[in-house]
Design a protein around this motif. Structure first.
Motif, PDB file in Angstrom:
ATOM      1  N   GLN A  95      34.152  33.232  25.521  1.00 35.19           N
ATOM      2  CA  GLN A  95      35.529  33.701  25.631  1.00 35.19           C
ATOM      3  C   GLN A  95      36.278  33.143  26.832  1.00 35.19           C
ATOM      4  OE1 GLN A  95      37.070  35.779  23.377  1.00 35.19           O
ATOM      5  NE2 GLN A  95      35.221  35.463  22.149  1.00 35.19           N
ATOM      6  N   SER A  96      35.548  32.901  27.914  1.00 39.40           N
ATOM      7  CA  SER A  96      36.207  32.492  29.159  1.00 39.40           C
ATOM      8  C   SER A  96      35.520  31.252  29.694  1.00 39.40           C
ATOM      9  CB  SER A  96      36.121  33.607  30.207  1.00 39.40           C
ATOM     10  OG  SER A  96      36.572  34.826  29.681  1.00 39.40           O
ATOM     11  N   PHE A  98      35.403  28.403  32.998  1.00 38.74           N
ATOM     12  CA  PHE A  98      35.712  28.266  34.414  1.00 38.74           C
ATOM     13  C   PHE A  98      35.292  26.883  34.901  1.00 38.74           C
ATOM     14  CE2 PHE A  98      36.453  32.801  35.038  1.00 38.74           C
ATOM     15  CZ  PHE A  98      35.746  33.356  33.984  1.00 38.74           C
ATOM     16  N   TYR A 118      34.394  25.003  38.513  1.00 37.64           N
ATOM     17  CA  TYR A 118      34.111  25.149  39.935  1.00 37.64           C
ATOM     18  C   TYR A 118      33.922  23.754  40.544  1.00 37.64           C
ATOM     19  CZ  TYR A 118      33.139  30.174  39.442  1.00 37.64           C
ATOM     20  OH  TYR A 118      33.236  31.528  39.214  1.00 37.64           O
ATOM     21  N   LEU A 138      31.461  21.828  38.299  1.00 38.23           N
ATOM     22  CA  LEU A 138      30.631  22.667  37.442  1.00 38.23           C
ATOM     23  C   LEU A 138      31.487  23.358  36.403  1.00 38.23           C
ATOM     24  CD1 LEU A 138      28.506  24.422  40.226  1.00 38.23           C
ATOM     25  CD2 LEU A 138      27.936  22.348  38.978  1.00 38.23           C
ATOM     26  N   LYS A 181      31.556  32.004  29.665  1.00 32.91           N
ATOM     27  CA  LYS A 181      31.214  33.423  29.620  1.00 32.91           C
ATOM     28  C   LYS A 181      31.600  34.009  28.271  1.00 32.91           C
ATOM     29  CE  LYS A 181      31.624  37.299  32.845  1.00 32.91           C
ATOM     30  NZ  LYS A 181      32.397  37.837  33.985  1.00 32.91           N
ATOM     31  N   GLY A 182      30.719  34.930  27.760  1.00 29.08           N
ATOM     32  CA  GLY A 182      31.018  35.582  26.508  1.00 29.08           C
ATOM     33  C   GLY A 182      31.442  37.009  26.749  1.00 29.08           C
ATOM     34  N   TYR A 183      31.245  37.898  25.748  1.00 24.73           N
ATOM     35  CA  TYR A 183      31.574  39.296  25.904  1.00 24.73           C
ATOM     36  C   TYR A 183      30.449  40.004  26.633  1.00 24.73           C
ATOM     37  CZ  TYR A 183      35.898  39.533  23.285  1.00 24.73           C
ATOM     38  OH  TYR A 183      37.191  39.390  22.888  1.00 24.73           O
ATOM     39  N   GLY A 184      30.635  41.302  26.877  1.00 22.72           N
ATOM     40  CA  GLY A 184      29.815  42.135  27.759  1.00 22.72           C
ATOM     41  C   GLY A 184      28.317  42.050  27.585  1.00 22.72           C
ATOM     42  N   SER A 241      24.613  40.886  28.302  1.00 24.03           N
ATOM     43  CA  SER A 241      24.104  39.570  28.678  1.00 24.03           C
ATOM     44  C   SER A 241      25.092  38.471  28.323  1.00 24.03           C
ATOM     45  CB  SER A 241      22.780  39.292  27.973  1.00 24.03           C
ATOM     46  OG  SER A 241      21.797  40.192  28.404  1.00 24.03           O
ATOM     47  N   ASN A 294      27.438  37.204  31.067  1.00 21.67           N
ATOM     48  CA  ASN A 294      26.983  36.410  32.196  1.00 21.67           C
ATOM     49  C   ASN A 294      27.500  34.987  32.101  1.00 21.67           C
ATOM     50  OD1 ASN A 294      25.518  38.582  33.168  1.00 21.67           O
ATOM     51  ND2 ASN A 294      23.693  38.016  32.036  1.00 21.67           N
ATOM     52  N   LEU A 295      27.731  34.385  33.265  1.00 21.83           N
ATOM     53  CA  LEU A 295      28.175  33.002  33.334  1.00 21.83           C
ATOM     54  C   LEU A 295      27.015  32.053  33.048  1.00 21.83           C
ATOM     55  CD1 LEU A 295      30.525  32.546  36.429  1.00 21.83           C
ATOM     56  CD2 LEU A 295      31.069  32.121  34.035  1.00 21.83           C
ATOM     57  N   PHE A 320      26.147  28.105  33.333  1.00 21.07           N
ATOM     58  CA  PHE A 320      26.644  26.903  34.009  1.00 21.07           C
ATOM     59  C   PHE A 320      26.059  25.634  33.403  1.00 21.07           C
ATOM     60  CE2 PHE A 320      28.998  28.089  37.831  1.00 21.07           C
ATOM     61  CZ  PHE A 320      28.717  29.434  37.940  1.00 21.07           C
ATOM     62  N   GLY A 321      26.859  24.568  33.436  1.00 24.76           N
ATOM     63  CA  GLY A 321      26.339  23.237  33.190  1.00 24.76           C
ATOM     64  C   GLY A 321      25.728  22.683  34.465  1.00 24.76           C
ATOM     65  N   LYS A 322      25.093  21.511  34.349  1.00 27.66           N
ATOM     66  CA  LYS A 322      24.449  20.900  35.516  1.00 27.66           C
ATOM     67  C   LYS A 322      25.457  20.278  36.470  1.00 27.66           C
ATOM     68  CE  LYS A 322      20.057  19.813  33.238  1.00 27.66           C
ATOM     69  NZ  LYS A 322      19.096  18.738  32.892  1.00 27.66           N
TER      70      LYS A 322
END
Lengths: 114, 113
Positions: free
Chosen positions: B31-32, B34, B36, B88, B92-95, B97, B100-101, B103-105
């Motif tokens: 859903q989200s 990011f 970095y 990076l 993130k998905g819904y609530g 587990s 949780n974010l 990450f890619g490498k």
């Protein structure tokens, strides 16, 4: 100044030592996280706390023991670590666990196991 | 197993050019998204986040999201040597587990003066 402070910045310890990592956030957030970052690997989520309650343990070995006494402080207690545990340990916080909430990271603790 | 894939690079661009960083993800329920930036020896710093299909611009940065193709990208216009870092992508998905974010490498970007 990231708003999330981690101490110590660097830590060298033997495999039989016991040490603790500390994280403090000044952002008024309610959720806090521990991540492990190793070379050539993506950030690995270790633990999640929301309002002081642990909501996630990502199959982390018991030699890592987290503690969250309040929403602003998070600890990671280390005991009998292995050489493969050498990594950068990052703490992060977010307002809550909502999908639209970004996480803000501290500068990390660089851990070396002898 | 939810995965986030990024080309590790290094991606090298000349100063003033557009740098294009790409990321694909495996979980259709994500859903989200990011982006970095992480300088060597430093912590990840949030640059942008995007939730809806399309483009989102913030200064020299533009995030693009295509949920049908499970693809998110970051464009950096007028690249500067100070943009040299590892970028990076995190998803993130819904609530629970799913919240949780993941990450890619990361993609290492080098901007040459």
């Amino acid at each position: 100044e990231t708003g999330v402070t981690q101490t110590p910045r660097h830590l060298v310890m033997g495999m039989t030592n016991k040490k603790s990592l500390k994280c403090e956030q000044h952002l008024g957030h309610n959720a806090m996280y521990w991540y492990k970052q190793s070379a050539k690997k993506p950030l690995e989520l270790m633990f999640v706390y929301n309002f002081k309650e642990q909501t996630e343990n990502n199959s982390v070995p018991s030699r890592f023991s987290p503690e969250c006494p309040n929403s602003s402080h998070l600890f990671l207690h280390l005991h009998t670590l292995q050489p493969e545990d050498s990594a950068l340990y990052l703490c992060a916080s977010s307002q809550d666990l909502g999908t639209d909430q970004p996480q803000h990271f501290g500068d990390g603790t660089r851990l070396s196991i002898l | 197993q939810k995965e986030v894939e990024q080309n590790s690079g290094p991606l090298s661009v000349p100063e003033g050019a557009i740098a294009s960083l790409n990321c694909t993800y495996s979980d259709r329920g994500s859903q989200s998204f990011f982006w970095y930036r992480q300088y060597s020896g430093k912590s990840p710093e949030l640059i942008m986040f995007i939730y809806s299909n399309g483009d989102k611009e913030d200064g020299r940065f533009t995030a693009q999201l295509n949920k049908a193709s499970q693809y998110v990208s970051l464009l950096i216009r007028d690249s500067q040597p100070s943009d040299s870092a590892t970028y990076l992508c995190a998803v993130k998905g819904y609530g629970g587990s799913q919240g949780n974010l993941i990450f890619g490498k990361g993609t290492k970007l080098s901007v040459k003066p």
